[in-house]
Design an enzyme around this catalytic site. Structure first.
Site, PDB file in Angstrom:
ATOM      1  N   LYS A 136     -21.224 -19.941  -9.005  1.00  9.83           N
ATOM      2  CA  LYS A 136     -20.323 -20.080 -10.287  1.00  9.83           C
ATOM      3  C   LYS A 136     -18.899 -19.650  -9.836  1.00  9.83           C
ATOM      4  CE  LYS A 136     -20.800 -20.345 -14.845  1.00  9.83           C
ATOM      5  NZ  LYS A 136     -21.688 -21.040 -15.640  1.00  9.83           N
ATOM      6  N   ASN A 140     -33.220 -29.766 -17.708  1.00  6.07           N
ATOM      7  CA  ASN A 140     -32.823 -29.987 -16.145  1.00  6.07           C
ATOM      8  C   ASN A 140     -34.280 -29.645 -15.407  1.00  6.07           C
ATOM      9  OD1 ASN A 140     -30.548 -31.548 -15.860  1.00  6.07           O
ATOM     10  ND2 ASN A 140     -29.609 -29.396 -16.185  1.00  6.07           N
ATOM     11  N   TYR A 153       0.901  -1.183   0.238  1.00  5.82           N
ATOM     12  CA  TYR A 153       0.082  -0.083  -0.150  1.00  5.82           C
ATOM     13  C   TYR A 153       0.922   1.097  -0.168  1.00  5.82           C
ATOM     14  CZ  TYR A 153      -4.246   2.581   0.922  1.00  5.82           C
ATOM     15  OH  TYR A 153      -5.282   3.574   0.695  1.00  5.82           O
ATOM     16  N   ASN A 160     -21.615 -27.601 -18.660  1.00  2.00           N
ATOM     17  CA  ASN A 160     -20.781 -26.301 -18.797  1.00  2.00           C
ATOM     18  C   ASN A 160     -19.547 -26.166 -18.169  1.00  2.00           C
ATOM     19  OD1 ASN A 160     -23.376 -25.749 -19.661  1.00  2.00           O
ATOM     20  ND2 ASN A 160     -23.703 -23.676 -18.859  1.00  2.00           N
TER      21      ASN A 160
END
Lengths: 448, 157
Positions: free
Chosen positions: A98, A304, A43, A335
């Site tokens: 996800k 589904n 920082y 996927n």
């Protein structure tokens, strides 16, 4: 109605554990902080120098910050799973899930970004505004046909890869399955008759990929709930305005030579393969229709939680290869076999976009992997457990990006394979350590 | 530039039915953009009357044919303003290509041929008229380098 498997009530278990853990992901630093003084590096004052450097050359943000490995999982909550318009907050746990998969399978840091910009222009503006924070965008659960416009426009306006998983992800893994299914039955996919039932995100993207893969449009038939997409449909000119993507398919395929108004029964007569991504079954696709398909028929029923036709029914009717979206049947079209690897690949070469050619490269590599292992009727696509497939796909995608001239960094297949493998393995190792050391608390309730 | 096998010429009497069908389709398509574009109750009959007028020489009409089938048409009229240096303007009021024959550049070809025809009649500018909400037409003419030229505002009497 809760989907119960082996007596497990996944809905109730999931709710309890989401509440217990308070969501699924968090940010953990990756640099050494040995003493408080180290913050002078990470920082102020030290950080001013990387900041100045990036200000002069914004592409340096991919090298000097975590941008190179960070993507946003973006949704307006207008079409979430099979739940419909449940709003951005409702979409959050899905986007977070996800993100968890992105990290676990691809080593990608993904941030859920749910928002209220339902208007497509607002949605696009949001993407443009946040672009500097991310190395890529994964669009998720957006209603059709808006999702097509947003993807097309975002790809033009942004200089980072934009992917809509419900389109390209599903289409790419389906293409991989089809490539191997045709391999198995000994037919040439480019000469085959392929019927797509359902004209939503997945099948419209699959049409695009099949065309790019070399299947002539006239060999493809696409049906929506009103029947075959055909130039002589009464609503054809209206589609030109309301749904240009369906319109384009109707014009290019010419309805596959079928009469206007033909339904799925007629379309399946003599067809070599059918990919249904429509409404849950059973009975959406009838056994009698499958029976009229060509010899060695290929049936993908992807709805589904219940596929358009049960796999055993399709087989009884004469299908040779059957795939579904479910993990409890063979050949799961999932996927998750594609998106973590695609992003691993594009991020590692700092790609400016992700094209359909790159999605095809992922599909081909996925198919090749299964062939090397030995394909048969019950194994045409790898499973999520075969995790070596991810670095291989990532390598194929990265090399394709370099080849297409859309990568900011160059690489070779071998180099990217090793890099992806290391990144993904390191994530798993860190995760295992947290778990084994009790830093991730044990779940208070569990399943057998 | 254009696909071979497409013939463009003036319509003939025996093509009346085919031309009438395309005229009807053109108006059905444009109907949805504005209530003032709503079509008459008997579009089949009226389209035949209009097609007959076009074939007999009302305004300027061209048809596109593939294998002797009429697959598209264009209609224009010449408007004159004596005060303007531009004088005569050819205004395209209708263009339609059968969906089976699209993506072959037929509509563009019809516009080019119409421009040539109107040019022979002393026209130095061509324009196109379409419902303000018809974005397909807007994109089509923009692509062919037309620019916005006049606006028509409407209200009920």
């Amino acid at each position: 109605m809760p989907e119960k498997k082996e007596g497990v009530d996944w809905y109730s278990l999931s709710l309890t554990l989401h509440r217990f853990y308070g969501g699924k992901i968090e940010t953990i630093p990756k640099v050494p902080v040995r003493r408080i003084k180290d913050f002078a590096i990470w920082y102020t004052p030290g950080v001013a120098e990387p900041a100045r450097r990036i200000s002069k050359d914004p592409d340096e943000s991919f090298e000097l910050t975590s941008r190179w490995n960070t993507i946003a999982v973006v949704s307006d909550g207008t079409r979430v799973l099979g739940l419909g318009k449940i709003g951005p907050e409702g979409a959050y746990p899905v986007m977070e899930g996800k993100a968890l998969i992105f990290k676990f399978l691809g080593g990608v840091d993904a941030v859920p970004l749910v928002h209220r910009g339902r208007d497509p222009e607002k949605f696009l503006e949001l993407l443009e505004l946040v672009e500097p924070s991310f190395g890529g965008i994964n669009l998720e659960d957006i209603e059709s046909p808006k999702c097509f416009y947003i993807l097309e426009e975002a790809r033009k306006r942004l200089n980072i890869p934009v992917w809509h998983d419900d389109q390209q992800g599903t289409a790419a893994v389906t293409l991989a399955g089809l490539i191997n299914a045709f391999h198995l039955v000994g037919k040439d996919i480019r000469k085959a008759r392929i019927v797509l039932i359902g004209a939503g995100a997945a099948n419209i993207a699959l049409y695009r990929l099949l065309k790019k893969y070399g299947v002539p449009p006239e060999n493809i038939v696409v049906l929506d709930s009103k029947g075959v997409l055909h130039p002589d449909r009464p609503d054809i000119d209206k589609l030109m305005i309301s749904h240009p993507w369906k319109y384009q398919i109707a014009i290019e395929t010419k309805g596959g030579g079928l009469p206007p108004g033909a339904g799925p029964d007629k379309a399946l007569e003599g067809a070599d393969a059918v990919v249904a991504a429509s409404k849950p079954g059973p009975g959406t696709i009838k056994k009698e229709w499958i029976a009229k398909m060509a010899k060695d028929a290929i049936v993908f029923a992807e709805a589904n939680p219940v596929p358009e036709i049960w796999p055993w029914e399709a087989k009884e009717a004469g299908a040779r290869v059957v795939a579904t979206g479910r993990s409890d049947f063979p050949n799961q079209v999932n996927n998750s076999l594609v998106f973590p690897a695609v992003f691993r690949g594009v991020l590692d070469v700092r790609a400016k976009t992700v094209t359909d050619e790159m999605a095809i490269a992922a599909a081909e590599e996925l198919a090749k992997y299964a062939r090397e292992k030995g394909i048969h009727e019950d194994y045409i696509i790898p499973t999520m457990e075969e995790w070596d497939v991810y670095p291989r796909e990532a390598a194929a995608v990265a090399v394709k990006a370099v080849e297409l001239g859309v990568a900011r960094k160059t690489t070779t297949y071998q180099e990217e394979y090793e890099r992806a493998k290391t990144i993904i393995a390191t994530v798993r190792k860190k995760y295992e350590m947290l778990w084994e050391n009790g830093l991730i608390p044990k779940p208070p309730v569990d399943y057998e | 530039m254009y696909e071979p096998g497409i013939l463009v010429r003036k319509p003939r009497e025996e093509e009346l039915d085919q031309l009438a069908d395309l005229i009807k389709r053109f108006y059905i398509f444009n109907e949805e953009f504005d209530p003032a574009w709503s079509i008459v109750a008997d579009p089949d009959n009226t389209a035949r009357i209009v097609a007959k007028e076009y074939i007999e020489g009302a305004g300027e009409t061209l048809v596109a044919l593939i294998d002797s089938q009429v697959v598209g048409y264009i209609h224009a009229e010449i408007r004159e303003n004596k005060m303007l240096e531009a004088g005569k303007i050819g205004v395209i009021t209708e263009v339609y290509v059968h969906p089976q024959a699209r993506r072959r550049g037929i509509a563009s070809r019809l516009v080019e041929e119409m421009q040539a025809l109107l040019g022979e009649k002393g026209v130095r500018h061509i324009a196109a008229e379409f419902p303000a909400q018809n974005i397909v037409a807007k994109e089509f003419y923009s692509k062919l380098k037309f620019r916005p030229y006049a606006s028509i505002y409407l209200r009920e009497v």
